[in-house]
Design a protein around this motif. Sequence first.
Motif, PDB file in Angstrom:
ATOM      1  N   LEU A 140       0.823  -1.199   0.000  1.00 20.90           N
ATOM      2  CA  LEU A 140       0.000   0.000   0.000  1.00 20.90           C
ATOM      3  C   LEU A 140       0.864   1.260   0.000  1.00 20.90           C
ATOM      4  O   LEU A 140       1.934   1.281   0.621  1.00 20.90           O
ATOM      5  CB  LEU A 140      -0.931   0.011   1.213  1.00 20.90           C
ATOM      6  N   GLN A 141       0.345   2.270  -0.658  1.00 19.96           N
ATOM      7  CA  GLN A 141       1.043   3.551  -0.791  1.00 19.96           C
ATOM      8  C   GLN A 141       0.264   4.630  -0.033  1.00 19.96           C
ATOM      9  O   GLN A 141      -0.951   4.730  -0.175  1.00 19.96           O
ATOM     10  CB  GLN A 141       1.136   3.907  -2.274  1.00 19.96           C
ATOM     11  N   PRO A 142       0.946   5.438   0.787  1.00 19.31           N
ATOM     12  CA  PRO A 142       0.234   6.486   1.517  1.00 19.31           C
ATOM     13  C   PRO A 142      -0.407   7.516   0.580  1.00 19.31           C
ATOM     14  O   PRO A 142       0.169   7.885  -0.439  1.00 19.31           O
ATOM     15  CB  PRO A 142       1.328   7.135   2.370  1.00 19.31           C
ATOM     16  N   ASP A 143      -1.609   7.949   0.959  1.00 14.73           N
ATOM     17  CA  ASP A 143      -2.307   9.028   0.255  1.00 14.73           C
ATOM     18  C   ASP A 143      -3.033   9.857   1.312  1.00 14.73           C
ATOM     19  O   ASP A 143      -4.189   9.588   1.628  1.00 14.73           O
ATOM     20  CB  ASP A 143      -3.301   8.452  -0.754  1.00 14.73           C
ATOM     21  N   GLY A 144      -2.347  10.834   1.852  1.00 14.78           N
ATOM     22  CA  GLY A 144      -2.899  11.567   2.979  1.00 14.78           C
ATOM     23  C   GLY A 144      -2.988  10.657   4.192  1.00 14.78           C
ATOM     24  O   GLY A 144      -2.018  10.008   4.585  1.00 14.78           O
ATOM     25  N   GLU A 145      -4.176  10.588   4.799  1.00 17.10           N
ATOM     26  CA  GLU A 145      -4.381   9.729   5.970  1.00 17.10           C
ATOM     27  C   GLU A 145      -4.691   8.287   5.580  1.00 17.10           C
ATOM     28  O   GLU A 145      -4.684   7.402   6.437  1.00 17.10           O
ATOM     29  CB  GLU A 145      -5.546  10.284   6.817  1.00 17.10           C
ATOM     30  N   ALA A 146      -4.951   8.041   4.324  1.00 13.66           N
ATOM     31  CA  ALA A 146      -5.334   6.705   3.879  1.00 13.66           C
ATOM     32  C   ALA A 146      -4.160   5.999   3.202  1.00 13.66           C
ATOM     33  O   ALA A 146      -3.134   6.607   2.874  1.00 13.66           O
ATOM     34  CB  ALA A 146      -6.517   6.799   2.916  1.00 13.66           C
ATOM     35  N   LEU A 147      -4.325   4.702   2.983  1.00 13.91           N
ATOM     36  CA  LEU A 147      -3.373   3.887   2.240  1.00 13.91           C
ATOM     37  C   LEU A 147      -4.072   3.317   1.018  1.00 13.91           C
ATOM     38  O   LEU A 147      -5.213   2.838   1.111  1.00 13.91           O
ATOM     39  CB  LEU A 147      -2.844   2.738   3.109  1.00 13.91           C
ATOM     40  N   ILE A 148      -3.400   3.357  -0.133  1.00 10.50           N
ATOM     41  CA  ILE A 148      -3.976   2.857  -1.382  1.00 10.50           C
ATOM     42  C   ILE A 148      -3.256   1.576  -1.787  1.00 10.50           C
ATOM     43  O   ILE A 148      -2.024   1.574  -1.938  1.00 10.50           O
ATOM     44  CB  ILE A 148      -3.830   3.897  -2.511  1.00 10.50           C
ATOM     45  N   PRO A 149      -3.952   0.452  -1.996  1.00 13.41           N
ATOM     46  CA  PRO A 149      -3.310  -0.761  -2.494  1.00 13.41           C
ATOM     47  C   PRO A 149      -2.756  -0.546  -3.898  1.00 13.41           C
ATOM     48  O   PRO A 149      -3.461  -0.043  -4.781  1.00 13.41           O
ATOM     49  CB  PRO A 149      -4.448  -1.789  -2.506  1.00 13.41           C
ATOM     50  N   VAL A 150      -1.488  -0.901  -4.111  1.00 14.50           N
ATOM     51  CA  VAL A 150      -0.871  -0.732  -5.425  1.00 14.50           C
ATOM     52  C   VAL A 150      -0.314  -2.036  -5.993  1.00 14.50           C
ATOM     53  O   VAL A 150      -0.106  -2.145  -7.200  1.00 14.50           O
ATOM     54  CB  VAL A 150       0.250   0.334  -5.387  1.00 14.50           C
ATOM     55  N   MET A 151      -0.046  -3.017  -5.141  1.00 11.21           N
ATOM     56  CA  MET A 151       0.413  -4.341  -5.578  1.00 11.21           C
ATOM     57  C   MET A 151      -0.191  -5.373  -4.630  1.00 11.21           C
ATOM     58  O   MET A 151      -0.265  -5.127  -3.430  1.00 11.21           O
ATOM     59  CB  MET A 151       1.945  -4.439  -5.522  1.00 11.21           C
ATOM     60  N   TRP A 152      -0.580  -6.528  -5.168  1.00  5.53           N
ATOM     61  CA  TRP A 152      -1.083  -7.584  -4.295  1.00  5.53           C
ATOM     62  C   TRP A 152      -0.993  -8.930  -4.992  1.00  5.53           C
ATOM     63  O   TRP A 152      -0.874  -9.032  -6.211  1.00  5.53           O
ATOM     64  CB  TRP A 152      -2.510  -7.293  -3.833  1.00  5.53           C
ATOM     65  N   LEU A 153      -1.055  -9.960  -4.158  1.00  6.33           N
ATOM     66  CA  LEU A 153      -0.981 -11.346  -4.639  1.00  6.33           C
ATOM     67  C   LEU A 153      -1.833 -12.184  -3.710  1.00  6.33           C
ATOM     68  O   LEU A 153      -1.850 -11.973  -2.496  1.00  6.33           O
ATOM     69  CB  LEU A 153       0.468 -11.834  -4.627  1.00  6.33           C
ATOM     70  N   PHE A 154      -2.523 -13.179  -4.284  1.00 11.33           N
ATOM     71  CA  PHE A 154      -3.513 -13.957  -3.533  1.00 11.33           C
ATOM     72  C   PHE A 154      -3.446 -15.406  -3.960  1.00 11.33           C
ATOM     73  O   PHE A 154      -3.223 -15.706  -5.130  1.00 11.33           O
ATOM     74  CB  PHE A 154      -4.912 -13.387  -3.822  1.00 11.33           C
ATOM     75  N   GLY A 155      -3.626 -16.340  -3.026  1.00  7.39           N
ATOM     76  CA  GLY A 155      -3.709 -17.760  -3.363  1.00  7.39           C
ATOM     77  C   GLY A 155      -3.095 -18.622  -2.285  1.00  7.39           C
ATOM     78  O   GLY A 155      -2.903 -18.197  -1.146  1.00  7.39           O
ATOM     79  N   GLN A 156      -2.778 -19.855  -2.638  1.00 15.74           N
ATOM     80  CA  GLN A 156      -2.102 -20.775  -1.723  1.00 15.74           C
ATOM     81  C   GLN A 156      -0.602 -20.519  -1.848  1.00 15.74           C
ATOM     82  O   GLN A 156       0.098 -21.184  -2.595  1.00 15.74           O
ATOM     83  CB  GLN A 156      -2.461 -22.218  -2.072  1.00 15.74           C
TER      84      GLN A 156
END
Length: 364
Positions: A140-156
Amino acid sequence: MLRIAAAVILIAGLMAQGAKAQDAVEQAYRRALEVTPTPATLQREQQEWQAQWTQYSDERAELERYRLAELEMAAVRHETIRSARPSLSTLPRTCVDTGLSGCVVDRTGTLVMPEGATLHFQTQSGSSEEFGISEAVVILQPDGEALIPVMWLFGQLGVLDPAIHTGYGEDGEMRAEGTYVALPGYGQGTGSQWMGVLFRWNGTDRAPTEIDAQSWLSDLAERLPPGLSVWKGPGFEWGSLIAHSPLWQDTDGNCCPTGGEVVVDLKVEGDRLVLGNVSVTDAVLTVAQSVDPAVLEWLARQQQCQYWAGEEPYDAERAGQIEEATSRLRCAMVDSDEETLRTRFAGNESVLAMFERARGQASQ
């Protein structure tokens, strides 16, 4: 989580309606392609599905139903993750919504990029409709007070911590231009296949670019000596962009590679990992070069004699095979030949240890 739950109900309804035309699969694929952070992976998976669809003409309706459901679920998951806006204070205790049931935050941390930007990551574990026990990692990348997901991976995945590569190997050679973020992942089960991804970091104003981190393994298979293979996912040293793996001989068990080791210098060319130098340590040749031929000959005889000693002469033909083998191998002389060799190599601790290991294996 409600969006994903609703999608599960919708997908179940879609699957119950019967065979879907391939254009419906194509539309779902295009939708997923727009929202996934890993388009190269999705394209490869779609090509593999298309090859199955072409090959198994009698099962096309079922293949279409399954792929449609899979792509619809993926699109919903990616859209849900993209829309998440957690705060830094909640990251250690509350899962970013990746669709995992019973989600638990396993770890959080930071990645400091060379230009000074700080990214945050969260690794999770739980379960999912399509995979069962699963893991996820989100950057996640900071954007003010929030965090924005920019990369992710999912699975076993058996997720490990993300890592950064900043362009150079330990030898000082440039392996890539720019900065790269690796999300490691290995499939569950005895195969432990490499399922991780690699991204080029394009700064805070542009989305990261997925780098093909899979196809180099096929190229490596063609570079290895005959009879040696990599059966499981390699290990990586991301800081220097090096991969390494034990090597399996064709006769090895999945648990126990005996062929030596390979170390690979990787490079980034365009949007894919490619092979640089490939260094193979061939265990068989190493032993052959370092151990007296008389000792190697005895070790081979001893193991084969143990094998034939355990065989049952269940008929006359089999009894003849056993007698021929034990005579050819001079099995009656194995013990006395060992004593002769022990005397000859009395001062060589490594050779004496080989005899002990051979005897130990024979007694198991």
